[in-house]
Design an enzyme around this catalytic site. Sequence first.
Site, PDB file in Angstrom:
ATOM      1  N   GLU A  96      -8.195  -5.373   5.343  1.00 35.47           N
ATOM      2  CA  GLU A  96      -8.103  -5.013   3.928  1.00 35.47           C
ATOM      3  C   GLU A  96      -6.966  -5.759   3.227  1.00 35.47           C
ATOM      4  O   GLU A  96      -7.071  -6.125   2.061  1.00 35.47           O
ATOM      5  CB  GLU A  96      -7.925  -3.500   3.798  1.00 35.47           C
ATOM      6  CG  GLU A  96      -9.189  -2.761   4.214  1.00 35.47           C
ATOM      7  CD  GLU A  96      -8.974  -1.307   4.555  1.00 35.47           C
ATOM      8  OE1 GLU A  96      -9.108  -0.484   3.660  1.00 35.47           O
ATOM      9  OE2 GLU A  96      -8.672  -1.006   5.726  1.00 35.47           O
ATOM     10  N   GLY A 147     -15.015   2.311  14.993  1.00 29.13           N
ATOM     11  CA  GLY A 147     -16.096   1.322  14.982  1.00 29.13           C
ATOM     12  C   GLY A 147     -15.768   0.081  15.795  1.00 29.13           C
ATOM     13  O   GLY A 147     -16.642  -0.497  16.440  1.00 29.13           O
ATOM     14  N   GLU A 148     -14.489  -0.335  15.773  1.00 32.85           N
ATOM     15  CA  GLU A 148     -14.109  -1.550  16.502  1.00 32.85           C
ATOM     16  C   GLU A 148     -13.872  -1.293  17.988  1.00 32.85           C
ATOM     17  O   GLU A 148     -13.972  -2.197  18.799  1.00 32.85           O
ATOM     18  CB  GLU A 148     -12.830  -2.145  15.891  1.00 32.85           C
ATOM     19  CG  GLU A 148     -13.048  -2.769  14.531  1.00 32.85           C
ATOM     20  CD  GLU A 148     -11.750  -3.104  13.807  1.00 32.85           C
ATOM     21  OE1 GLU A 148     -10.752  -3.429  14.471  1.00 32.85           O
ATOM     22  OE2 GLU A 148     -11.736  -3.018  12.569  1.00 32.85           O
ATOM     23  N   CYS A 202     -10.367  10.420  18.051  1.00 32.83           N
ATOM     24  CA  CYS A 202     -11.600  10.084  18.774  1.00 32.83           C
ATOM     25  C   CYS A 202     -11.349   9.791  20.263  1.00 32.83           C
ATOM     26  O   CYS A 202     -12.191  10.069  21.108  1.00 32.83           O
ATOM     27  CB  CYS A 202     -12.269   8.899  18.095  1.00 32.83           C
ATOM     28  SG  CYS A 202     -13.931   8.609  18.675  1.00 32.83           S
ATOM     29  N   ASN A 226       0.874  -1.174   0.000  1.00 32.71           N
ATOM     30  CA  ASN A 226       0.000   0.000   0.000  1.00 32.71           C
ATOM     31  C   ASN A 226       0.911   1.224   0.000  1.00 32.71           C
ATOM     32  O   ASN A 226       1.457   1.618   1.024  1.00 32.71           O
ATOM     33  CB  ASN A 226      -0.890  -0.022   1.251  1.00 32.71           C
ATOM     34  CG  ASN A 226      -1.831   1.171   1.324  1.00 32.71           C
ATOM     35  OD1 ASN A 226      -1.757   2.084   0.494  1.00 32.71           O
ATOM     36  ND2 ASN A 226      -2.699   1.177   2.307  1.00 32.71           N
ATOM     37  N   ARG A 273     -12.199  15.673   8.015  1.00 25.72           N
ATOM     38  CA  ARG A 273     -13.006  15.987   6.818  1.00 25.72           C
ATOM     39  C   ARG A 273     -14.444  16.308   7.215  1.00 25.72           C
ATOM     40  O   ARG A 273     -14.989  15.661   8.106  1.00 25.72           O
ATOM     41  CB  ARG A 273     -13.010  14.796   5.856  1.00 25.72           C
ATOM     42  CG  ARG A 273     -11.699  14.590   5.160  1.00 25.72           C
ATOM     43  CD  ARG A 273     -11.732  13.340   4.293  1.00 25.72           C
ATOM     44  NE  ARG A 273     -10.638  12.458   4.656  1.00 25.72           N
ATOM     45  CZ  ARG A 273     -10.578  11.165   4.356  1.00 25.72           C
ATOM     46  NH1 ARG A 273     -11.533  10.605   3.661  1.00 25.72           N
ATOM     47  NH2 ARG A 273      -9.555  10.435   4.742  1.00 25.72           N
ATOM     48  N   ARG A 293      -2.724  -2.026  -3.329  1.00 25.72           N
ATOM     49  CA  ARG A 293      -3.917  -1.212  -3.121  1.00 25.72           C
ATOM     50  C   ARG A 293      -3.859  -0.059  -4.116  1.00 25.72           C
ATOM     51  O   ARG A 293      -2.853   0.652  -4.200  1.00 25.72           O
ATOM     52  CB  ARG A 293      -3.920  -0.650  -1.708  1.00 25.72           C
ATOM     53  CG  ARG A 293      -5.081   0.288  -1.506  1.00 25.72           C
ATOM     54  CD  ARG A 293      -4.950   1.038  -0.216  1.00 25.72           C
ATOM     55  NE  ARG A 293      -6.117   1.883  -0.042  1.00 25.72           N
ATOM     56  CZ  ARG A 293      -6.096   3.037   0.587  1.00 25.72           C
ATOM     57  NH1 ARG A 293      -4.971   3.508   1.096  1.00 25.72           N
ATOM     58  NH2 ARG A 293      -7.182   3.744   0.713  1.00 25.72           N
ATOM     59  N   ASN A 312     -10.283   7.226  10.938  1.00 21.95           N
ATOM     60  CA  ASN A 312      -9.995   8.630  10.638  1.00 21.95           C
ATOM     61  C   ASN A 312     -10.799   9.097   9.440  1.00 21.95           C
ATOM     62  O   ASN A 312     -11.366  10.179   9.424  1.00 21.95           O
ATOM     63  CB  ASN A 312      -8.508   8.785  10.344  1.00 21.95           C
ATOM     64  CG  ASN A 312      -7.851   9.622  11.388  1.00 21.95           C
ATOM     65  OD1 ASN A 312      -8.481  10.534  11.950  1.00 21.95           O
ATOM     66  ND2 ASN A 312      -6.605   9.322  11.664  1.00 21.95           N
ATOM     67  N   GLY A 313     -10.815   8.249   8.410  1.00 20.15           N
ATOM     68  CA  GLY A 313     -11.758   8.412   7.312  1.00 20.15           C
ATOM     69  C   GLY A 313     -12.936   7.511   7.647  1.00 20.15           C
ATOM     70  O   GLY A 313     -12.740   6.488   8.305  1.00 20.15           O
ATOM     71  N   HIS A 362     -12.979   2.919   0.522  1.00 17.40           N
ATOM     72  CA  HIS A 362     -12.923   1.885   1.574  1.00 17.40           C
ATOM     73  C   HIS A 362     -13.546   0.572   1.070  1.00 17.40           C
ATOM     74  O   HIS A 362     -14.005  -0.243   1.866  1.00 17.40           O
ATOM     75  CB  HIS A 362     -13.724   2.294   2.842  1.00 17.40           C
ATOM     76  CG  HIS A 362     -13.132   3.417   3.624  1.00 17.40           C
ATOM     77  ND1 HIS A 362     -13.907   4.355   4.263  1.00 17.40           N
ATOM     78  CD2 HIS A 362     -11.849   3.732   3.900  1.00 17.40           C
ATOM     79  CE1 HIS A 362     -13.130   5.222   4.889  1.00 17.40           C
ATOM     80  NE2 HIS A 362     -11.876   4.871   4.688  1.00 17.40           N
TER      81      HIS A 362
END
Length: 400
Positions: free
Chosen positions: A385, A333-334, A284, A7, A241, A92, A211-212, A181
Amino acid sequence: MKVLVINCGSSSLKYQLMNPESGEVFAVGLCDRIGIHGSKLEYEVPATDFEITLENDMPTHKEALEMVIGALVNEEYGVIKSVEEVDAIGHRVVHGGEAFADSVLLTDEVIKAVEENNELAPLHNPANLMGVETCMKLMPGKPNVGVFDTAFHQTMPAKAFMYPVPYADYKELKVRKYGFHGTSHKFVSNAAQEIMGNPENSKVIVCHLGNGASVSAVKDGKCVDTSMGLTPLQGLMMGTRCGDIDPAAVLYIKNKRELTDKEMDARMNKQSGILGIFEKSSDCRDLEMAAADGDERAELAIDMMTYRIRSYIAQYAAAMGGVDMICFTGGIGENSSLVRSKALEGLEYMGVELDTEVNSVRKKGSVKLSKDSSKVAVYKIQTNEELVIARDTYSIVKGN
Ligand code: AMP
């Protein structure tokens, strides 16, 4: 089979050497600050917990990849004897435009077609392709596969991906919603299907919150809508963003503050979102700590962020005529029970019953967070990913 997953960013190169069938990671790490003073390689062997950081000049991605290969074959801590053991390389690639609805073997002709999308992702695609070019030079003869962030979303119907602007802007400028994503949404929605026993019909909403951040609606395994757009700026409120705002506000702010296009772009991409409202950080964890201490702006930012996630969940449930499972993934989320519970507040009318006790305990892997009586299952699923990239690479190389 050993696949090297790459990546490449403009000044970084993340890598993993892995077995695409078992998912075993032989080595993982990144090269940071490529082309900048103080570049370094981080290298880790998960099986032995071996870790090393090597500082070395890396003026370009070529030197970075040479260092990665050097570490992989190192006599003392390497995981392969020679680069010949690498069967294929999976890359990626951020933007595949409308041309790529799936991963693809990268030939000179295909690379040219990918380059046609560079204008749509000027910061990412050229860097991704630089990684491909470097691998082709340093490991000649090895197959390289491109895995696109946008590909999974190519199944969206026109009513979801079109913007109501003059049709010529779509035909001539390729302006439409692409979504990003995609590899994460694909991995998590596949995992959700497996948890449900792979039914023929399923309605899954994936909230990738890092973050995104983006949400997607996946019906019968296919993406039918997603929150990011032409660029990764549309949709949810993110770390820095802004996500969805009135497009006229952009012109208004730009004119009033006498900003250049570049400055306005930076304002929306780098100075907005959590950072824009909270002002002290885009992270966060910092936000949650400040909110717990009674910081009103932190509370406002959390309320705004979770209100928007909830709105997208309800919108996508409506778009699919219901929802069987809501999945949370990504760093927030996790890990953030607060964001998850606030995002689901008020969705009881849809049949969402969160088990607040289970939700508040941090556990690794996939965890069911809803009560047994909940009509809609809620899960936290750890995204991977790199595994999607490795698996796609493996299946394409095997097929060829
Ligand atoms: P990602 O971009 O997926 O790596 O996610 C990064 C985001 O995840 C940052 O905003 C982190 O603050 C957030 N994050 C990571 N761990 C936690 C945690 N335990 N609680 C809340 N947020 C977290």
